[in-house]
Structure formats: structure tokens, C-alpha cells
Design a protein around this motif. Structure first.
Motif, PDB file in Angstrom:
ATOM      1  N   ALA A  43       0.805  -1.219   0.000  1.00  0.00           N
ATOM      2  CA  ALA A  43       0.000   0.000   0.000  1.00  0.00           C
ATOM      3  C   ALA A  43       0.838   1.270   0.000  1.00  0.00           C
ATOM      4  O   ALA A  43       0.296   2.351  -0.258  1.00  0.00           O
ATOM      5  CB  ALA A  43      -0.936   0.001   1.207  1.00  0.00           C
ATOM      6  N   ASP A  44       2.125   1.156   0.259  1.00  0.00           N
ATOM      7  CA  ASP A  44       2.980   2.342   0.286  1.00  0.00           C
ATOM      8  C   ASP A  44       2.988   3.023  -1.079  1.00  0.00           C
ATOM      9  O   ASP A  44       3.239   2.382  -2.104  1.00  0.00           O
ATOM     10  CB  ASP A  44       4.402   1.951   0.691  1.00  0.00           C
ATOM     11  CG  ASP A  44       5.272   3.169   0.956  1.00  0.00           C
ATOM     12  OD1 ASP A  44       5.691   3.814  -0.031  1.00  0.00           O
ATOM     13  OD2 ASP A  44       5.534   3.463   2.130  1.00  0.00           O
ATOM     14  N   ARG A  45       2.725   4.321  -1.111  1.00  0.00           N
ATOM     15  CA  ARG A  45       2.587   5.029  -2.384  1.00  0.00           C
ATOM     16  C   ARG A  45       3.921   5.416  -3.007  1.00  0.00           C
ATOM     17  O   ARG A  45       3.959   5.879  -4.150  1.00  0.00           O
ATOM     18  CB  ARG A  45       1.708   6.265  -2.209  1.00  0.00           C
ATOM     19  CG  ARG A  45       0.289   5.911  -1.809  1.00  0.00           C
ATOM     20  CD  ARG A  45      -0.670   7.085  -1.938  1.00  0.00           C
ATOM     21  NE  ARG A  45      -2.008   6.692  -1.494  1.00  0.00           N
ATOM     22  CZ  ARG A  45      -2.884   6.061  -2.250  1.00  0.00           C
ATOM     23  NH1 ARG A  45      -2.582   5.752  -3.499  1.00  0.00           N
ATOM     24  NH2 ARG A  45      -4.082   5.742  -1.782  1.00  0.00           N
ATOM     25  N   HIS A  46       5.020   5.224  -2.297  1.00  0.00           N
ATOM     26  CA  HIS A  46       6.337   5.564  -2.832  1.00  0.00           C
ATOM     27  C   HIS A  46       7.153   4.331  -3.194  1.00  0.00           C
ATOM     28  O   HIS A  46       7.795   4.291  -4.240  1.00  0.00           O
ATOM     29  CB  HIS A  46       7.107   6.425  -1.823  1.00  0.00           C
ATOM     30  CG  HIS A  46       6.426   7.719  -1.510  1.00  0.00           C
ATOM     31  ND1 HIS A  46       6.389   8.774  -2.384  1.00  0.00           N
ATOM     32  CD2 HIS A  46       5.744   8.126  -0.406  1.00  0.00           C
ATOM     33  CE1 HIS A  46       5.718   9.785  -1.848  1.00  0.00           C
ATOM     34  NE2 HIS A  46       5.316   9.403  -0.644  1.00  0.00           N
ATOM     35  N   THR A  47       7.120   3.328  -2.339  1.00  0.00           N
ATOM     36  CA  THR A  47       7.939   2.136  -2.576  1.00  0.00           C
ATOM     37  C   THR A  47       7.103   0.905  -2.910  1.00  0.00           C
ATOM     38  O   THR A  47       7.661  -0.148  -3.215  1.00  0.00           O
ATOM     39  CB  THR A  47       8.806   1.834  -1.343  1.00  0.00           C
ATOM     40  OG1 THR A  47       7.956   1.641  -0.204  1.00  0.00           O
ATOM     41  CG2 THR A  47       9.765   2.988  -1.062  1.00  0.00           C
ATOM     42  N   GLY A  48       5.790   1.018  -2.846  1.00  0.00           N
ATOM     43  CA  GLY A  48       4.908  -0.088  -3.205  1.00  0.00           C
ATOM     44  C   GLY A  48       4.007   0.305  -4.357  1.00  0.00           C
ATOM     45  O   GLY A  48       4.325   1.207  -5.138  1.00  0.00           O
ATOM     46  N   ILE A  49       2.865  -0.359  -4.465  1.00  0.00           N
ATOM     47  CA  ILE A  49       1.910  -0.052  -5.532  1.00  0.00           C
ATOM     48  C   ILE A  49       1.078   1.164  -5.154  1.00  0.00           C
ATOM     49  O   ILE A  49       0.806   2.029  -5.985  1.00  0.00           O
ATOM     50  CB  ILE A  49       1.003  -1.268  -5.799  1.00  0.00           C
ATOM     51  CG1 ILE A  49       1.854  -2.450  -6.295  1.00  0.00           C
ATOM     52  CG2 ILE A  49      -0.066  -0.929  -6.828  1.00  0.00           C
ATOM     53  CD1 ILE A  49       1.119  -3.756  -6.310  1.00  0.00           C
ATOM     54  N   GLY A  50       0.654   1.229  -3.897  1.00  0.00           N
ATOM     55  CA  GLY A  50      -0.106   2.366  -3.422  1.00  0.00           C
ATOM     56  C   GLY A  50      -1.596   2.106  -3.357  1.00  0.00           C
ATOM     57  O   GLY A  50      -2.204   1.717  -4.347  1.00  0.00           O
ATOM     58  N   ALA A  51      -2.174   2.300  -2.169  1.00  0.00           N
ATOM     59  CA  ALA A  51      -3.622   2.140  -1.978  1.00  0.00           C
ATOM     60  C   ALA A  51      -3.968   2.574  -0.566  1.00  0.00           C
ATOM     61  O   ALA A  51      -3.107   2.640   0.316  1.00  0.00           O
ATOM     62  CB  ALA A  51      -4.049   0.693  -2.196  1.00  0.00           C
ATOM     63  N   ASP A  52      -5.263   2.873  -0.363  1.00  0.00           N
ATOM     64  CA  ASP A  52      -5.752   3.165   0.980  1.00  0.00           C
ATOM     65  C   ASP A  52      -6.003   1.896   1.781  1.00  0.00           C
ATOM     66  O   ASP A  52      -6.159   1.954   3.000  1.00  0.00           O
ATOM     67  CB  ASP A  52      -7.057   3.965   0.909  1.00  0.00           C
ATOM     68  CG  ASP A  52      -6.850   5.380   0.386  1.00  0.00           C
ATOM     69  OD1 ASP A  52      -5.774   5.949   0.622  1.00  0.00           O
ATOM     70  OD2 ASP A  52      -7.773   5.913  -0.267  1.00  0.00           O
ATOM     71  N   GLY A  53      -6.080   0.759   1.087  1.00  0.00           N
ATOM     72  CA  GLY A  53      -6.313  -0.496   1.779  1.00  0.00           C
ATOM     73  C   GLY A  53      -6.217  -1.672   0.832  1.00  0.00           C
ATOM     74  O   GLY A  53      -6.139  -1.510  -0.389  1.00  0.00           O
ATOM     75  N   VAL A  54      -6.186  -2.866   1.398  1.00  0.00           N
ATOM     76  CA  VAL A  54      -6.118  -4.112   0.638  1.00  0.00           C
ATOM     77  C   VAL A  54      -7.340  -4.952   0.989  1.00  0.00           C
ATOM     78  O   VAL A  54      -7.706  -5.087   2.165  1.00  0.00           O
ATOM     79  CB  VAL A  54      -4.824  -4.892   0.939  1.00  0.00           C
ATOM     80  CG1 VAL A  54      -4.823  -6.239   0.216  1.00  0.00           C
ATOM     81  CG2 VAL A  54      -3.600  -4.069   0.531  1.00  0.00           C
ATOM     82  N   ILE A  55      -7.987  -5.514  -0.041  1.00  0.00           N
ATOM     83  CA  ILE A  55      -9.194  -6.310   0.152  1.00  0.00           C
ATOM     84  C   ILE A  55      -8.976  -7.709  -0.421  1.00  0.00           C
ATOM     85  O   ILE A  55      -8.638  -7.854  -1.596  1.00  0.00           O
ATOM     86  CB  ILE A  55     -10.413  -5.672  -0.536  1.00  0.00           C
ATOM     87  CG1 ILE A  55     -10.644  -4.261   0.006  1.00  0.00           C
ATOM     88  CG2 ILE A  55     -11.654  -6.528  -0.332  1.00  0.00           C
ATOM     89  CD1 ILE A  55     -11.786  -3.519  -0.660  1.00  0.00           C
ATOM     90  N   ARG A  56      -9.190  -8.707   0.421  1.00  0.00           N
ATOM     91  CA  ARG A  56      -9.069 -10.104   0.009  1.00  0.00           C
ATOM     92  C   ARG A  56     -10.458 -10.730  -0.062  1.00  0.00           C
ATOM     93  O   ARG A  56     -11.259 -10.593   0.866  1.00  0.00           O
ATOM     94  CB  ARG A  56      -8.198 -10.859   1.021  1.00  0.00           C
ATOM     95  CG  ARG A  56      -7.955 -12.319   0.685  1.00  0.00           C
ATOM     96  CD  ARG A  56      -6.959 -12.947   1.655  1.00  0.00           C
ATOM     97  NE  ARG A  56      -7.457 -12.998   3.014  1.00  0.00           N
ATOM     98  CZ  ARG A  56      -7.492 -14.108   3.768  1.00  0.00           C
ATOM     99  NH1 ARG A  56      -7.049 -15.265   3.278  1.00  0.00           N
ATOM    100  NH2 ARG A  56      -7.938 -14.066   5.007  1.00  0.00           N
TER     101      ARG A  56
END
Length: 314
Positions: A43-56
């Protein structure tokens, strides 16, 4: 697009509801949960993909442990929405997320849902119904409550909130949907725009579970058309209008918050008193949401759910 994030699941769908964005993936058998650190990395917007949350997306029957198991016992709800905030913390519910979740299930071929039909979704807030409205979705988010009870509703507030950009703390009203919210009224949109939400507002008394904080400006009401199933205009109705910014626990400021939009509408309706509209348009930085009061203290949230692409991690 590829992003170097270590995780046992490699393909996600990116989606959003009025700018409140999520990474979604299917794990029907519950075999590929993400750890707190993996969620935070994704979820990290700088070093990851970026999101406010993850839904499984997990089949309800595959939920075997903890409080989530109760949500999985409802036979009418085939799917469980496992929602986690950007920092990896677990949230009770997500009003924008549940709409995007149903759009994802349809996209993934896991759900067939005709226009006008309702699907039952298991969540940590219980089993909730989501109705398809063309490209939009409307979710009955269940029963709301005020932690301060009738006394807080009568007084109009039961907390104090300090935030950068305001000279002094303001009174706030706490509401649970069941995510905890604290709603603060401001005088005008200019005051709303100068708020500095790069830091968490200071809420007193400090809530044990944390809280989302909504800053709202009531904008009166407007007349809108009533449209039937064929698209014909059959009348009009009065709806309230409110503008909102929100600081979400575990995330920071977001472009939208679904349960927060409901909290904002409920708080403003309470402050307006008898005769206030039962339906509201909530303007957020990411667009508009529609909130409708239902019987038995239930509240419905309606709005768009957009899927924007598939993301593969390395």
C-alpha cells in the motif's frame, strides 16, 4: 506495471470508489493471507503499488478463526470481504470498499449480479446487502449508533477535536458505523480547505480503537429528480448536501470515506433536527456519494465503483 514487493500473492486488481482506492485479490480457499508488513509494503505510495487499503475475497466457508468466523456462518453470504487498512491494521468495515469488492467479484467471474439485484456479503460488521444500480452500487451498511447515546445526540457533541489549520479545538460528535467516527462542523468551505490533515487530529477523549475524523460543511438542500427503472423522471425530492474532508485511521487523509460520508450525513441531520432530509449528497474530494436513512437506524451508501487495472508484483 511491476513493483518489487515481497508477497505470496502476485496479481491484484486496482479499484476505487470516489478516489478511495484499494488493491483487491481473490483467495477463495483462504490460503494466501497477507501479513501486516506485506500489506503496508504493497500500500505504500512511494515504494509499493499504493492504496488506501487491501481487500481479500475469501469464501465465507473458508473462514475458520477468530471473530471473522461469525461473519462466515451466514449461508446466504458466499463471500467474505477481508479488508485491511494501508498500515496493515484491520478495519471493521469500508463503505467504499464493499462496493468495489462486489464490482471486483463480478469482474473476476466470481459473481453474477443483474441490475437491481442484491448480493449478501459477509464482513466484520456482519452480513450486508449490496444492490447493483447500473455502474453504481448501493450498500446497506447496517445499524449506526452513537457511543455517547441519546445525551450526546441531544447535545450535538461528545468530543473535542484539535487540528492544524484551526486556532482552537472544535466540538465533535462520535458515531459508530461500526467503524468509529468523529464528525466536526465548520462554518464554510474556505475553513475546510485550509485544514492541514497531514497529521492526525487530536481527539479528546482519545478513542480506544482510534477514530476516523470527518470535517463537514453543511450546504443546505437541493431538489433532485426521481427517476423510475426506465429512466423516466416521475417527480422530485429534497436532499441535503454536505461537503467533507476526512482523516482515516491507519491511512491518513483520503479522497473519500464511505462510512465517513454516512457519519457526516447522520451528524448533520441530527444537528438540523426535526424535518431534516432523509437523503443526502456528500461531496468528497474524489466525487459524490449518496446516503439514505433506512428504517431501524440502518443507513445506505450509494456511489460508483471503478476498476482501473491489473497489477503484478515481482
Amino acid at each position: 506495471m511491476t513493483t518489487p514487493v515481497a508477497a505470496p500473492v502476485h496479481t491484484f486488481v486496482k479499484g476505487h470508489g470516489t478516489g478511495n482506492d484499494f488493491l483487491l485479490y481473490a483467495d477463495p480457499d483462504g490460503a494466501a493471507p497477507l501479513s501486516t508488513s506485506e500489506v503496508a509494503a504493497l500500500a505504500d505510495r512511494h515504494t509499493g503499488i499504493g492504496a488506501d487499503g487491501v481487500i481479500r475475497a475469501v469464501r465465507s466457508a473458508a473462514i475458520t478463526e477468530g471473530a471473522d468466523r461469525a461473519a462466515g456462518r451466514e449461508p446466504a453470504a458466499l463471500w467474505f470481504m477481508d479488508y485491511v487498512n494501508a498500515d496493515g491494521s484491520v478495519a471493521e468495515m469500508c463503505g467504499n470498499g464493499i462496493r468495489v469488492f462486489v464490482a471486483f467479484l463480478r469482474h473476476a467471474g466470481l459473481l453474477a449480479l443483474d441490475d437491481g439485484d442484491t448480493v449478501q456479503v459477509a464482513t466484520r460488521a456482519g452480513v450486508l446487502g449490496v444492490r447493483r444500480e447500473g455502474r453504481d452500487y448501493a450498500a446497506d451498511l447496517g445499524r449506526w449508533s452513537a457511543p455517547g447515546g441519546g445525551a450526546a445526540l441531544a447535545q450535538g457533541f461528545d468530543a473535542s477535536v484539535g487540528v492544524a489549520g484551526l486556532a482552537e479545538p472544535r466540538p465533535g460528535l462520535r458515531l459508530d458505523l461500526p467503524n468509529p467516527h468523529t464528525v466536526i462542523a465548520l462554518e464554510d468551505t474556505e475553513q475546510l480547505e485550509v485544514l492541514d490533515l497531514t497529521q492526525a487530529p487530536i481527539v479528546d477523549p482519545a478513542p480506544a480503537r482510534g477514530t476516523n475524523v470527518e470535517f463537514v460543511v453543511p450546504l443546505g438542500d437541493r431538489e433532485v429528480d426521481i427517476v423510475d427503472s426506465t429512466g423516466a423522471v416521475v417527480g422530485s425530492k429534497t436532499v441535503g448536501v454536505v461537503r467533507m474532508r476526512v482523516y482515516e485511521r491507519g491511512v491518513g487523509e483520503t479522497l473519500s470515506c464511505g462510512t465517513g460520508a454516512c457519519a457526516a450525513a447522520l451528524a448533520v441531520r441530527n444537528w438540523f433536527g426535526e424535518g431534516a432530509p432523509q437523503e443526502w449528497i456528500v461531496q468528497v474530494p474524489g466525487g459524490e456519494l449518496r446516503v439514505r436513512m433506512l428504517p431501524d437506524d440502518h443507513v445506505e451508501l450509494a456511489g460508483p465503483a471503478e476498476l482501473v487495472g491489473t497489477v503484478t508484483t515481482l
